[in-house]
Structures are given as structure tokens and as C-alpha cells.
Enzyme design. Structure first.
Site, PDB file in Angstrom:
ATOM      1  N   GLY A  23      37.747 -18.089   3.723  1.00  0.00           N
ATOM      2  CA  GLY A  23      36.604 -17.179   3.697  1.00  0.00           C
ATOM      3  C   GLY A  23      35.240 -17.829   3.682  1.00  0.00           C
ATOM      4  O   GLY A  23      34.228 -17.142   3.546  1.00  0.00           O
ATOM      5  N   TRP A  42      33.344 -19.166   6.042  1.00  0.00           N
ATOM      6  CA  TRP A  42      32.406 -18.733   7.090  1.00  0.00           C
ATOM      7  C   TRP A  42      31.899 -17.320   6.838  1.00  0.00           C
ATOM      8  O   TRP A  42      30.719 -17.026   7.046  1.00  0.00           O
ATOM      9  CB  TRP A  42      33.078 -18.837   8.467  1.00  0.00           C
ATOM     10  CG  TRP A  42      33.013 -20.218   9.032  1.00  0.00           C
ATOM     11  CD1 TRP A  42      32.934 -21.393   8.343  1.00  0.00           C
ATOM     12  CD2 TRP A  42      32.994 -20.572  10.413  1.00  0.00           C
ATOM     13  NE1 TRP A  42      32.880 -22.458   9.204  1.00  0.00           N
ATOM     14  CE2 TRP A  42      32.919 -21.985  10.482  1.00  0.00           C
ATOM     15  CE3 TRP A  42      33.060 -19.843  11.592  1.00  0.00           C
ATOM     16  CZ2 TRP A  42      32.895 -22.681  11.698  1.00  0.00           C
ATOM     17  CZ3 TRP A  42      33.031 -20.534  12.811  1.00  0.00           C
ATOM     18  CH2 TRP A  42      32.950 -21.926  12.852  1.00  0.00           C
ATOM     19  N   ASP A  96      43.144 -12.981   9.445  1.00  0.00           N
ATOM     20  CA  ASP A  96      43.877 -14.226   9.277  1.00  0.00           C
ATOM     21  C   ASP A  96      45.328 -13.892   8.956  1.00  0.00           C
ATOM     22  O   ASP A  96      45.626 -12.821   8.415  1.00  0.00           O
ATOM     23  CB  ASP A  96      43.279 -15.070   8.151  1.00  0.00           C
ATOM     24  CG  ASP A  96      43.639 -16.545   8.312  1.00  0.00           C
ATOM     25  OD1 ASP A  96      42.738 -17.321   8.711  1.00  0.00           O
ATOM     26  OD2 ASP A  96      44.799 -16.927   8.058  1.00  0.00           O
ATOM     27  N   ASP A 104      48.380 -11.062  12.539  1.00  0.00           N
ATOM     28  CA  ASP A 104      48.341 -12.049  13.614  1.00  0.00           C
ATOM     29  C   ASP A 104      47.280 -11.633  14.629  1.00  0.00           C
ATOM     30  O   ASP A 104      47.355 -10.548  15.211  1.00  0.00           O
ATOM     31  CB  ASP A 104      49.718 -12.125  14.278  1.00  0.00           C
ATOM     32  CG  ASP A 104      49.812 -13.237  15.313  1.00  0.00           C
ATOM     33  OD1 ASP A 104      48.771 -13.792  15.714  1.00  0.00           O
ATOM     34  OD2 ASP A 104      50.948 -13.533  15.729  1.00  0.00           O
ATOM     35  N   ASP A 131      37.189 -20.149  13.653  1.00  0.00           N
ATOM     36  CA  ASP A 131      37.464 -21.457  13.066  1.00  0.00           C
ATOM     37  C   ASP A 131      38.979 -21.679  13.014  1.00  0.00           C
ATOM     38  O   ASP A 131      39.478 -22.428  12.183  1.00  0.00           O
ATOM     39  CB  ASP A 131      36.859 -21.557  11.664  1.00  0.00           C
ATOM     40  CG  ASP A 131      36.652 -23.006  11.227  1.00  0.00           C
ATOM     41  OD1 ASP A 131      36.446 -23.865  12.103  1.00  0.00           O
ATOM     42  OD2 ASP A 131      36.690 -23.270  10.014  1.00  0.00           O
ATOM     43  N   LYS A 145      35.853 -23.309  16.948  1.00  0.00           N
ATOM     44  CA  LYS A 145      36.352 -24.662  16.735  1.00  0.00           C
ATOM     45  C   LYS A 145      37.034 -25.135  18.010  1.00  0.00           C
ATOM     46  O   LYS A 145      37.746 -24.372  18.671  1.00  0.00           O
ATOM     47  CB  LYS A 145      37.368 -24.680  15.588  1.00  0.00           C
ATOM     48  CG  LYS A 145      37.890 -26.090  15.248  1.00  0.00           C
ATOM     49  CD  LYS A 145      39.183 -26.047  14.468  1.00  0.00           C
ATOM     50  CE  LYS A 145      39.003 -25.523  13.062  1.00  0.00           C
ATOM     51  NZ  LYS A 145      38.289 -26.478  12.170  1.00  0.00           N
TER      52      LYS A 145
END
Length: 226
Positions: A82, A84, A100, A116, A140, A180
């Protein structure tokens, strides 16, 4: 044309600390714990109350890019634990949803889904909770690695491509995508598609990314619309 990575040096120098005991720890576990103990960004995150050192990656990126501000709609892909989302809220974002596979403790006013991201039902649910198209899609996410270079590369590439496809399908015109990535982790097709869809695409390596890591962040701004 994608601009090369910028930045990337670690912040501060500290006297290395050693683990008090290595009993019952594997060599990889010992190495990870030692690195965390001696990591200035991990120490800063604990002191500030951030859930992860990754928060400092986003703060540096946003200082450069000015993406987070009151009024924008944000989707955070792979938000656990958490950090970000914490930064986004701290910078005035009140309309944010995240997803997530792992459970994440509440971060009001954010809406958090435990599911998912690749589930076809996930995207529409995120948009529904957000109340409309996002101005910014953050990712990320990183795949679980297996130690086989080719397999891990394919997993990284697939995850970046999936996140980019999602961003292109949901963003408002003028929006941005921040993900990312890893040096050499994307295909020319992914970069080419982002260049067609956005005004500018580049890589940035923030200082909070470890110097010995191939991690960089892929930034696409000025979405041209569908």
C-alpha cells in the site's frame, strides 16, 4: 523515441550493521534481512509510517512528473502493501482504487480489491468503483520469479504488456501510465504501441531503486485517446 533512464544513485551512506544471529535462516534470507537493515530508504519508510520503501520511488517520480494532485482519478495495480496508495492520498488524491492478489489493510478513502488483476471481471469493477475513467494508471506489479532467466523475462514482459493494454483501454485523454519495468524487460512492440498512444514515453530510475537492480520505471504521458 524512448528516453534512456535517468537518476539511480542510492541516498546516503551508513555504517553497515550486522544481523545479531543467523540461526535457522537461509543464506538468501540472511542477505535480504541484512540489506533491509542497512537500507536508508527502508529506515525512512519505517520512520515516516509508509508501508514500504517503494513509497519513495513514487514520491521521487511524482516530484518530476507532477501526476498526483487533488481531483485526479487513480488506479493502483499491484498495490500491496500500500505504499504507493499512501503517497497518492498524502498528495491530495481522494478518488483512488487498487487491486492486489494479497490482502491489504484499509487505506481510506481508497477502495481496495483482493483479486487477480488479469481476471476479466477486475477491470470493469475497478472503473465502477472509481466512478469513471482514470487520469492515471499506476503499476508497481512484479511477477513471482522462478530463477529461470527466459521464463522470468517472459513473465515480466507479459505483466508490463497487460498493464499497458489496460491503461490504453481505460485512460482519459491526456492521462498517464506509470509502470515498474526492467531494463530489457519490454518488447519493441509494447514501446511502439505506447509511442503511438502517448505524447511522450521514457524510462526513469529513481534513487530509491537499488543501484544494483535492473529495475526502472516506464512513464507514458499525454494519452492521445482511443
Amino acid at each position: 523515441m524512448v528516453k534512456p533512464p535517468t537518476g539511480g544513485s542510492e541516498e546516503g551512506r551508513v555504517t553497515p550493521k550486522r544481523l545479531k544471529t543467523a540461526k535457522d535462516r537461509t543464506p538468501s534470507s540472511q542477505a535480504w534481512l541484512s540489506r533491509q537493515i542497512n537500507d536508508p530508504f527502508a529506515a525512512k519508510a519505517r520512520a515516516h509510517g509508509y508501508r514500504s520503501r517503494a513509497a519513495y520511488k513514487l514520491t521521487e517520480l511524482d516530484d518530476k512528473l507532477k501526476l498526483l494532485r487533488p481531483g485526479v482519478r487513480v488506479i493502483d495495480l499491484g498495490l500491496a502493501p500500500g505504499g504507493w496508495t499512501q503517497v497518492a492520498i498524502e498528495r491530495g488524491v481522494t478518488n483512488i482504487v487498487g487491486v492486489d492478489l494479497l490482502p491489504v489493510d484499509p487505506l481510506p478513502p481508497a477502495h481496495i480489491l483482493e483479486m487477480d488483476f488479469t481476471d476479466p471481471a477486475c477491470g470493469p469493477l475497478l472503473i465502477e468503483l472509481l466512478g469513471g475513467p482514470p487520469d492515471l494508471v499506476l503499476s508497481d506489479m512484479a511477477p513471482n520469479t522462478v530463477g529461470h532467466r527466459r521464463t522470468d523475462h517472459l513473465r515480466i514482459m507479459t505483466l508490463i504488456e497487460t498493464a499497458a493494454d489496460f491503461a490504453v483501454s481505460v485512460l482519459r485523454p491526456g492521462g498517464a501510465f506509470l509502470s515498474k519495468a526492467f531494463q530489457g524487460g519490454e518488447t519493441h512492440e509494447i514501446i511502439g504501441e505506447l509511442n503511438r498512444r502517448f505524447d511522450e514515453v521514457r524510462h526513469i530510475k529513481p534513487k530509491a531503486s537499488r543501484a544494483d537492480s535492473s529495475e526502472v520505471y516506464l512513464v507514458a504521458t499525454g494519452f492521445k485517446g482511443r
